[in-house]
Scaffold this active site. Structure first.
Site, PDB file in Angstrom:
ATOM      1  CB  VAL A  47      -1.005   0.450   1.006  1.00  0.00           C
ATOM      2  CG1 VAL A  47      -1.926   1.175   1.216  1.00  0.00           C
ATOM      3  CG2 VAL A  47      -2.165  -1.535   1.189  1.00  0.00           C
ATOM      4  N   GLY A  74       3.117   2.074  -1.827  1.00  0.00           N
ATOM      5  CA  GLY A  74       5.112   2.026  -2.111  1.00  0.00           C
ATOM      6  C   GLY A  74       5.575   2.479  -1.217  1.00  0.00           C
ATOM      7  CB  ILE A 132       3.757   6.078   2.488  1.00  0.00           C
ATOM      8  CG1 ILE A 132       3.672   7.135   1.584  1.00  0.00           C
ATOM      9  CG2 ILE A 132       3.116   6.767   3.312  1.00  0.00           C
ATOM     10  CD1 ILE A 132       2.557   7.708   0.602  1.00  0.00           C
ATOM     11  N   GLY A 146       6.595   5.777 -17.178  1.00  0.00           N
ATOM     12  CA  GLY A 146       7.218   4.464 -16.419  1.00  0.00           C
ATOM     13  C   GLY A 146       6.304   4.636 -15.570  1.00  0.00           C
ATOM     14  CD  GLU A 204       0.908  -1.354 -12.195  1.00  0.00           C
ATOM     15  OE1 GLU A 204       1.474  -2.942 -12.639  1.00  0.00           O
ATOM     16  OE2 GLU A 204       1.130  -0.479 -11.365  1.00  0.00           O
ATOM     17  CE  LYS A 224      -0.985   1.236  -4.178  1.00  0.00           C
ATOM     18  NZ  LYS A 224      -1.003   1.479  -5.158  1.00  0.00           N
ATOM     19  N   GLY A 276       7.597   3.190  -7.247  1.00  0.00           N
ATOM     20  CA  GLY A 276       9.668   3.100  -7.911  1.00  0.00           C
ATOM     21  C   GLY A 276       9.671   2.425  -7.237  1.00  0.00           C
TER      22      GLY A 276
HETATM   23  P1  NDP Z   1       7.121  -6.215 -12.892  1.00  0.00           P
HETATM   24  O1  NDP Z   1       6.589  -6.244 -13.892  1.00  0.00           O
HETATM   25  O2  NDP Z   1       8.833  -4.910 -13.153  1.00  0.00           O
HETATM   26  O3  NDP Z   1       8.391  -7.078 -12.658  1.00  0.00           O
HETATM   27  C1  NDP Z   1       8.263  -8.853 -12.132  1.00  0.00           C
HETATM   28  C2  NDP Z   1       9.409  -9.253 -11.572  1.00  0.00           C
HETATM   29  O4  NDP Z   1       8.700 -11.300 -11.666  1.00  0.00           O
HETATM   30  C3  NDP Z   1       9.933  -9.600 -13.373  1.00  0.00           C
HETATM   31  O5  NDP Z   1      11.348  -9.866 -12.909  1.00  0.00           O
HETATM   32  C4  NDP Z   1       9.411 -11.639 -13.887  1.00  0.00           C
HETATM   33  O6  NDP Z   1      10.385 -12.265 -14.608  1.00  0.00           O
HETATM   34  C5  NDP Z   1       8.985 -11.635 -12.305  1.00  0.00           C
HETATM   35  N1  NDP Z   1       8.065 -12.536 -12.327  1.00  0.00           N
HETATM   36  C6  NDP Z   1       6.338 -12.416 -12.978  1.00  0.00           C
HETATM   37  N2  NDP Z   1       5.571 -13.678 -12.900  1.00  0.00           N
HETATM   38  C7  NDP Z   1       6.531 -14.301 -12.535  1.00  0.00           C
HETATM   39  C8  NDP Z   1       6.454 -15.819 -12.068  1.00  0.00           C
HETATM   40  N3  NDP Z   1       5.224 -16.858 -12.619  1.00  0.00           N
HETATM   41  N4  NDP Z   1       7.472 -16.511 -11.816  1.00  0.00           N
HETATM   42  C9  NDP Z   1       8.654 -16.175 -11.708  1.00  0.00           C
HETATM   43  N5  NDP Z   1       8.983 -14.990 -11.720  1.00  0.00           N
HETATM   44  C10 NDP Z   1       7.808 -14.106 -11.882  1.00  0.00           C
HETATM   45  O7  NDP Z   1       6.689  -5.994 -11.669  1.00  0.00           O
HETATM   46  P2  NDP Z   1       6.801  -4.910 -10.255  1.00  0.00           P
HETATM   47  O8  NDP Z   1       8.534  -4.890 -10.500  1.00  0.00           O
HETATM   48  O9  NDP Z   1       6.026  -3.452 -10.450  1.00  0.00           O
HETATM   49  O10 NDP Z   1       6.007  -5.115  -8.991  1.00  0.00           O
HETATM   50  C11 NDP Z   1       6.152  -6.253  -8.377  1.00  0.00           C
HETATM   51  C12 NDP Z   1       4.713  -6.389  -7.329  1.00  0.00           C
HETATM   52  O11 NDP Z   1       5.270  -5.225  -6.896  1.00  0.00           O
HETATM   53  C13 NDP Z   1       3.529  -6.310  -8.204  1.00  0.00           C
HETATM   54  O12 NDP Z   1       3.156  -7.174  -6.369  1.00  0.00           O
HETATM   55  C14 NDP Z   1       3.214  -4.374  -7.520  1.00  0.00           C
HETATM   56  O13 NDP Z   1       2.231  -5.140  -7.152  1.00  0.00           O
HETATM   57  C15 NDP Z   1       3.924  -4.453  -7.008  1.00  0.00           C
HETATM   58  N6  NDP Z   1       4.525  -3.302  -6.722  1.00  0.00           N
HETATM   59  C16 NDP Z   1       4.831  -2.089  -7.187  1.00  0.00           C
HETATM   60  C17 NDP Z   1       4.752  -1.201  -7.224  1.00  0.00           C
HETATM   61  C18 NDP Z   1       5.776  -0.550  -8.243  1.00  0.00           C
HETATM   62  O14 NDP Z   1       6.247   0.686  -7.918  1.00  0.00           O
HETATM   63  N7  NDP Z   1       6.347  -0.796  -9.230  1.00  0.00           N
HETATM   64  C19 NDP Z   1       5.268  -0.243  -6.094  1.00  0.00           C
HETATM   65  C20 NDP Z   1       4.373  -0.979  -4.736  1.00  0.00           C
HETATM   66  C21 NDP Z   1       3.999  -2.453  -5.250  1.00  0.00           C
HETATM   67  P3  NDP Z   1      11.351 -11.437 -15.644  1.00  0.00           P
HETATM   68  O15 NDP Z   1      12.285 -10.485 -15.617  1.00  0.00           O
HETATM   69  O16 NDP Z   1      11.530 -13.383 -16.462  1.00  0.00           O
HETATM   70  O17 NDP Z   1       9.468 -11.402 -16.684  1.00  0.00           O
HETATM   71  N1  HSE Z   2       0.723   1.459 -10.581  1.00  0.00           N
HETATM   72  C1  HSE Z   2       0.321   1.792  -9.024  1.00  0.00           C
HETATM   73  C2  HSE Z   2       0.737   3.510  -9.436  1.00  0.00           C
HETATM   74  C3  HSE Z   2       1.938   1.981  -8.272  1.00  0.00           C
HETATM   75  O1  HSE Z   2       0.438   3.915 -10.277  1.00  0.00           O
HETATM   76  O2  HSE Z   2       0.719   4.014  -8.272  1.00  0.00           O
HETATM   77  C4  HSE Z   2       2.005   0.484  -8.166  1.00  0.00           C
HETATM   78  O3  HSE Z   2       1.321   0.551  -6.913  1.00  0.00           O
END
Ligand code: NDP
Ligand code: HSE
Length: 430
Positions: free
Chosen positions: A134, A136, A138, A189, A192, A207, A304
């Protein structure tokens, strides 16, 4: 510090968040012994596609075999930053069953399967920590569960989606239209790959479900949250809002009332002097009201690489400390009440209603009489733009039963003098 024992950690996912977490492991490695009494090291990184070139971590750490990780008894902590429901859910359950503590950023999972995962964590005496799920970077989960545990929390209100806040900020400050602002958010970026979950409010709904569950000690799931996104907001609505001394924000709102929990995500006209009206661009903020603490507000970067990794690392450090002290699973599920969730129709709201009507005598009186007949009191009316035979009117209501307002809209939709209902946006009221 010499002779600091190692503790092995596995990182599931090496995307935006996973690579940020790995960076923080490197930055913090000399601090860990002092902070935790142990040396956590990332011993495996699970990804989907092993053939993709990876920068930032040694190639020998990467694997696509979950079984190697879950069956390794030396791995004590699993960091799940892959996202989605499956296979993340099954893997977390298997990790907990194997006695490993779990840190996750997965709001989709926690908002739908939190009860099941907590039960598994409790059964196995493990930690299940999810600060990053929830808002990020914070801190909000730990403050709600621990620092504010001495309160009856009655309201949680926040801007918890960076993408939509960025879009609304650009529309209001730079006069961009929705599509252009979304493209910019994607270029930067924030959004999503498929931004539907951001724009339609589902991300914020997950969230607020998590925060409401913790704040009110009663389980609220994603499907309990009334959700409306920002795709219907136009530059014209924003201009009217400004004229009324307001801005438009996508708010996530949860209230614990004597008749049940209200929980929703929708755009709202917010007075410019409200603290959340000053939260712009991709920033997030959460406003909490407790009976003892009064109002508190948490503000910062809600998404981020490094801000999210910051929250994940805080949880990892907590999990390591708990393992060292032999007190994992200390704080489990805190949903010990069963408070009903109210339907949106049973809540009270103020409304901003913008519509195109036939420009002839008596039409405004017709509109007023439909609202009046349904018990909807008018606070303000604006009539401005006129084409040949159409006038645009904006009605601001007083606080009314949502059901009564919807009944009025149903009558309007059958009236030939009302050409189009252009916008219906709720207006903040204390
Ligand atoms: P990304 O899509 O950037 O990265 C996902 C990673 O997980 C990749 O390395 C991918 O592998 C791997 N992956 C996905 N599915 C599988 C699987 N079935 N088996 C093995 N590896 C897998 O996602 P984010 O880093 O942005 O987000 C990750 C989590 O964090 C999510 O739950 C998101 O909601 C949460 N989150 C994200 C935020 C953000 O700012 N991005 C903020 C807060 C929470 P590969 O590289 O091989 O594709
Ligand atoms: N896509 C989300 C946002 C980031 O824009 O806040 C992960 O929670």
């Amino acid at each position: 510090m010499e002779h600091c024992p190692e503790i092995k950690v596995a990182l599931l996912g090496f995307g935006i968040v996973g690579s940020g977490v790995y960076k923080l492991f490197q930055r913090q490695q000399h601090e860990f012994p002092y902070k935790t009494g142990l040396c956590p090291v990332v011993s495996r990184i699970l990804v989907r596609d092993l053939s993709r070139p990876r920068r930032g971590a040694p190639a020998e750490l990467f694997t696509n075999k979950w079984e190697e990780i879950v069956s390794d008894p030396e791995i004590r902590i699993i960091i799940e930053v892959t996202g989605g429901i499956e296979p993340a859910r099954t893997r977390i359950l298997e990790a907990l069953a194997a006695g490993k503590s779990v840190v996750t950023a997965n709001k989709d999972l926690m908002a739908e399967h939190g009860a099941e995962l907590f039960a598994a964590a409790e059964q196995n005496g493990c930690d299940l920590l999810f600060e990053a799920a929830v808002a990020g970077g914070i801190p909000i989960i730990r403050p709600l569960k621990q620092c504010l545990a001495g309160n009856y929390i009655t309201e949680i209100m926040g801007i918890v989606n960076g993408t939509t806040n960025y879009i609304l900020t650009r529309m209001s400050r730079d006069g961009m239209d929705f599509e252009e602002a979304l493209r910019k958010a994607q270029d930067l970026g924030y959004a999503e790959a498929d931004p539907t979950s951001d724009i339609e409010g589902y991300d914020a709904a997950r969230k607020i479900a998590i925060m409401a569950s913790i704040g009110f000690n009663s389980r609220v799931v994603f499907s309990d949250v009334y959700t409306q996104g920002i795709s219907g907001i136009s530059a014209k609505d924003i201009a009217y809002a400004e004229e009324l001394g307001c801005c438009i924000k996508l708010l996530a709102l949860a209230r614990c009332t004597p008749s049940g929990i209200e929980v929703r995500v929708h755009p709202m006209l917010l007075p410019l002097d409200h603290p959340l009206a000053t939260v712009h661009d991709s920033f997030n903020a959460v406003f909490v009201h407790g009976d003892a603490v009064d109002d508190v507000m948490f503000r910062g970067r809600g998404a981020g690489e490094l801000p999210t990794a910051s929250a994940v690392m805080g949880d990892v450090i907590e999990a390591v400390r708990n393992i060292r002290c032999g007190c994992t699973g200390r704080i489990g599920c805190t949903c010990y009440k069963h408070i009903p969730v109210k339907r949106i129709e049973d809540t009270e709201n103020r409304f901003f209603l913008r519509m195109q009507v036939e420009d002839r005598p008596g039409v405004l009186a017709n509109v007023a009489s439909v609202l009046g007949n349904n018990g909807v009191s008018i606070a303000q009316v604006i009539q401005k733009a006129r084409t040949v035979d159409t006038a645009e009117i904006v009605v601001i209501t007083d606080l009314v039963q949502e059901r009564n307002f919807r009944d009025s809209l149903a009558v309007f939709s059958g009236m030939s003098v009302i050409r189009k209902i252009s916008s219906v946006i709720r207006v903040y009221s204390e």
